[in-house]
Design an enzyme around this catalytic site. Structure first.
Site, PDB file in Angstrom:
ATOM      1  N   GLU A 138     -80.648 -13.858  74.843  1.00  0.00           N
ATOM      2  CA  GLU A 138     -80.808 -14.972  73.918  1.00  0.00           C
ATOM      3  C   GLU A 138     -82.109 -14.824  73.144  1.00  0.00           C
ATOM      4  O   GLU A 138     -83.106 -14.362  73.689  1.00  0.00           O
ATOM      5  CB  GLU A 138     -80.802 -16.294  74.688  1.00  0.00           C
ATOM      6  CG  GLU A 138     -79.549 -16.448  75.550  1.00  0.00           C
ATOM      7  CD  GLU A 138     -79.635 -17.591  76.567  1.00  0.00           C
ATOM      8  OE1 GLU A 138     -80.364 -18.567  76.309  1.00  0.00           O
ATOM      9  OE2 GLU A 138     -78.964 -17.490  77.617  1.00  0.00           O
ATOM     10  N   GLU A 249     -79.039 -26.063  70.954  1.00  0.00           N
ATOM     11  CA  GLU A 249     -78.871 -26.603  72.313  1.00  0.00           C
ATOM     12  C   GLU A 249     -80.006 -27.590  72.562  1.00  0.00           C
ATOM     13  O   GLU A 249     -81.147 -27.360  72.149  1.00  0.00           O
ATOM     14  CB  GLU A 249     -78.949 -25.467  73.339  1.00  0.00           C
ATOM     15  CG  GLU A 249     -78.920 -25.928  74.783  1.00  0.00           C
ATOM     16  CD  GLU A 249     -79.131 -24.788  75.786  1.00  0.00           C
ATOM     17  OE1 GLU A 249     -79.262 -25.077  76.982  1.00  0.00           O
ATOM     18  OE2 GLU A 249     -79.160 -23.611  75.367  1.00  0.00           O
TER      19      GLU A 249
END
Length: 334
Positions: A138, A249
């Site tokens: 990520e 997120e």
């Protein structure tokens, strides 16, 4: 080390010098205090107070293992939101073998309701199942008061090879990611930041797999090859990724029994468009010939579209793009 192959052509084109992102200069705040000498890399100092903010020494620098957006399972499991406390607004592709991904990500400074919540915008490169063996790489930007002690927007990376259980961490807080670049610091503040109805700034991130060595490399902007995740860290990603996700997120801890007011992206819904809502543009994947190409069959996912949403688009300038984000709690998201 240097990567053997680069999905944008010869690596010789990639200077390790000055960095310009589009028409506007993006820097990191620490550059105002100098640079690192050749042969060294910048590492953000971990202080005692950083560790004391963590719930435990063991959990410092790690994500909650329920934090992964799992698009397909959301329908049969309506309580997924309450289980995990993490919410997403993402675009994703699956069903092919992916050897990397790229995006240009609009940079904002979303407000978080409380220190143990974060807001981030990133690329996920995923392999394996969403159970206990998920491999994930990520990279993106985040605001995380618990991790960094402030509300600055910071460049970050993350990795795990067992669904966030025991392996992996943010940035350079554990061994794993190997940095080779002396100009860009992981976890350092990005500057400047986009403003509502004001100047817009974005960063470009590319992660790709070197087909010869099997390592996963990361590039920041048009020029900075930052470092790599060695292939041996992973099980599934030693071959290829089976899913790519792009988007936002947040942590929704519902501390007062209501949805958090932590913002995602700019804190505004996608419908507001450029200069108001946050975007990802020129989203691409790396194919098995090590070439960047537009993704096929892009889908979107969000747990509660009244809180945070995502809207796809496509044009000649921006390629495949989407606006995403939202304010969290509002009259339609109690």
């Amino acid at each position: 080390m240097r990567p053997n192959y680069h999905p944008e052509g010869l690596l010789g084109d990639k200077k390790v010098g000055k960095f310009f992102e589009g028409p506007k200069l993006i820097t990191q705040l620490w550059h105002k205090n100098g640079r690192c000498p050749e042969g060294t890399i910048p590492i953000r100092r971990t202080k005692k107070e950083d560790l004391l903010r963590a719930s435990s020494i063991k959990s410092y620098g790690k994500k909650n293992h329920r934090s992964i957006p799992k698009p397909k399972s959301a329908d049969p499991e309506p309580d997924l939101i309450n289980q995990s406390g993490h919410q997403h607004a993402i675009a994703y592709v699956e069903g092919d073998n992916y050897y990397g991904a790229k995006a240009t990500i609009n940079v904002w400074d979303p407000k978080t309701q409380q220190p143990n919540e974060f807001s981030l915008s990133q690329i996920w490169i995923l392999g394996g199942s969403f159970a206990s063996d998920l491999n994930s790489i990520e990279a993106g930007w985040q605001v995380s008061p618990d991790l960094y002690g402030d509300n600055n927007t910071r460049l970050f990376t993350y990795w795990t090879s067992d669904s966030y259980q025991a392996t992996g961490c943010y940035n350079l807080l554990c061994s794993g990611f190997i940095q080779i670049n002396n100009e860009i610091a992981m976890g350092a503040s990005i500057y400047p930041i986009s403003g509502y109805h004001s100047s817009q700034y974005d960063i470009s991130i590319l992660v790709w797999k070197d087909p010869k060595e099997g390592n996963w490399w990361m590039q920041f902007g048009g020029e900075y090859v930052l470092g790599y995740w060695p292939g041996y860290l992973f099980s599934y990603l030693t071959d290829s990724a089976t899913m790519i996700e792009w988007g936002g997120e947040v942590v929704n801890s519902e501390s007062d029994g209501q949805h958090t007011t932590t913002q995602m992206g700019s804190g505004h819904f996608p419908e507001e468009g450029f200069g108001k809502a946050s975007y990802f543009k020129n989203i691409q994947v790396v194919d098995d010939s090590n070439n960047l190409r537009p993704p096929k069959d892009i889908d979107t996912f969000t747990e509660q579209s009244n809180c945070y949403n995502v809207q796809l688009g496509k044009n000649n300038d921006w390629g495949n793009y989407f606006y995403y984000g939202g304010p969290g709690r509002n009259r339609n998201c109690p």
